[in-house]
Design a protein around this motif. Structure first.
Motif, short mmCIF file in Angstrom:
data_model
loop_
_atom_site.label_atom_id
_atom_site.label_comp_id
_atom_site.label_asym_id
_atom_site.label_seq_id
_atom_site.Cartn_x
_atom_site.Cartn_y
_atom_site.Cartn_z
N LEU A 30 81.68 -18.59 26.11
CA LEU A 30 82.30 -19.43 25.08
C LEU A 30 81.70 -19.22 23.69
N ASP A 31 80.41 -18.93 23.61
CA ASP A 31 79.76 -18.82 22.30
C ASP A 31 79.72 -17.37 21.84
N SER A 32 80.39 -17.07 20.74
CA SER A 32 80.47 -15.70 20.25
C SER A 32 79.12 -15.14 19.82
N ARG A 74 76.18 -25.87 19.15
CA ARG A 74 77.49 -25.49 18.62
C ARG A 74 78.61 -25.90 19.56
N LEU A 75 78.34 -25.78 20.84
CA LEU A 75 79.36 -26.08 21.85
C LEU A 75 79.74 -27.56 21.84
N ILE A 76 78.75 -28.41 21.62
CA ILE A 76 79.05 -29.85 21.61
C ILE A 76 79.30 -30.37 20.20
N GLY A 77 79.46 -29.44 19.24
CA GLY A 77 79.86 -29.84 17.88
C GLY A 77 78.78 -30.45 17.03
N ASP A 84 68.15 -19.28 21.02
CA ASP A 84 69.56 -18.89 20.97
C ASP A 84 70.42 -19.80 21.84
N VAL A 85 69.92 -20.10 23.05
CA VAL A 85 70.68 -20.93 23.98
C VAL A 85 70.76 -22.37 23.47
N ARG A 86 69.66 -22.88 22.95
CA ARG A 86 69.67 -24.26 22.42
C ARG A 86 70.67 -24.38 21.28
N GLU A 87 70.69 -23.40 20.40
CA GLU A 87 71.64 -23.44 19.27
C GLU A 87 73.07 -23.29 19.76
N ALA A 88 73.27 -22.47 20.80
CA ALA A 88 74.62 -22.31 21.35
C ALA A 88 75.13 -23.61 21.96
N VAL A 89 74.23 -24.34 22.62
CA VAL A 89 74.61 -25.64 23.20
C VAL A 89 75.00 -26.61 22.09
#
Length: 311
Positions: A54-56, A306-309, A299-304
């Motif tokens: 989901l996260d580009s 972004r995913l939850i807005g 990277d994963v923390r930031e992706a999470v």
């Protein structure tokens, strides 16, 4: 039945997986613990796969290979654990002959694939640290897909060789597998004929798919260590230790138990010890991999977020 009174395995309709029946008082505890670890494996690895898709920002070679590893761990654990949970909970601990052979094939194929995939992941880290200016050229998406495909093909091809050899080993009517799932060493112990050729084949191919990958991984990290020692940036050092340290820990958790099981003859293993080692790399290791890769991963923390807005 043939003239010698030997019953070929293919004439049997089922096997009995003895598992941990020698310790009946432990079975209820094992059921709860294994179910917990299996749930962690499903949730953790699905989380990595979905997030990477989901996260580009995570559409990079590292997370592509990590998604492959997560999918591999999901399949590997699922090839053995659901059947084990059913057997440990119920009175009957049986598995059909076809089910046993399918389990044997896929568990060996997926385990071998993981050996090769961990080498590919170490090469990715080597290029990222030692050849950073050429990283996007060397780790082109098409090349990454070819490396992943080669991992899967080599694993399933190796398993086809062992499975076909094991299928034809006469078991003389012995249906009781002293293990919690069908694997080559456990089935070879059931044979009433000389299995030295099978054992030798297993040790040779295990050396190819366990020792050689381990040597290549250690070589990659030797080069990475030399590059790290020349680094001046503290931030760069932390990032290298974060990603490479996680991969090295995963490598240790996978290869050490695998060497204990497959790099010695079945007769040289304590059966009870082998079962507990197999339980570790079948259940515990796949559940820990997502935690190892994500807990300290920025990277994963930031992706999470972004995913939850919550940019």
């Amino acid at each position: 039945m043939n003239d010698d009174g030997k019953i070929n395995a293919s004439s049997e309709s089922y096997f009995v997986l003895l598992g941990f029946s020698n310790w009946p008082h432990l079975e209820a505890v094992l059921f709860v613990v294994i179910l917990m670890f299996y749930s962690m494996t499903l949730i953790g690895n699905l989380f990595i796969i979905i997030l990477s898709y989901l996260d580009s920002h995570l559409h990079t070679p590292m997370y592509f290979f990590l998604s492959n590893l997560s999918f591999l761990d999901l399949c590997y654990t699922t090839s053995a654990i659901p059947q084990f949970l059913v057997n440990i909970w119920g009175l009957e601990k049986t598995i059909s002959y076809a089910g046993c052979m399918i389990q044997l094939y896929f568990s060996l194929a997926l385990g071998t694939t993981e050996c090769v995939l961990l080498v590919v992941m170490s090469y990715d880290r080597y290029v990222a640290v030692c050849r950073p200016l050429h990283y996007t050229v060397l780790m082109h998406p098409r090349f990454c897909h070819l490396l992943a495909l080669a991992s899967w093909v080599s694993g399933f091809t190796n398993s086809a060789v062992h499975s076909s050899f094991t299928f034809w080993v006469p078991l003389c009517g012995n249906r009781q597998v002293d293990h919690f799932f069908c694997e080559v060493p456990a089935l070879l112990r059931l044979s009433c004929v000389d299995t030295h050729a099978n054992e030798l084949t297993l040790m040779v191919t295990s050396s190819i798919f366990v020792l050689i990958p381990l040597i290549l991984i250690l070589s990659s990290y030797g080069a990475i260590a030399r590059a790290v020692l020349r680094m001046q940036s503290t931030t760069g050092l932390q990032k290298v230790f974060g990603t490479c340290g996680a991969h090295l820990l995963v490598v240790s958790l996978f290869f050490v138990p695998a060497m204990c099981i497959y790099l010695q003859p079945p007769s040289g293993n304590s059966q009870d010890q082998g079962k507990f080692i197999a339980l570790f790399y079948t259940v515990v290791t796949p559940s820990l991999n997502p935690l190892i890769y994500t807990l300290r991963n920025k990277d994963v923390r930031e992706a999470v977020k972004r995913l939850i807005g919550r940019d």
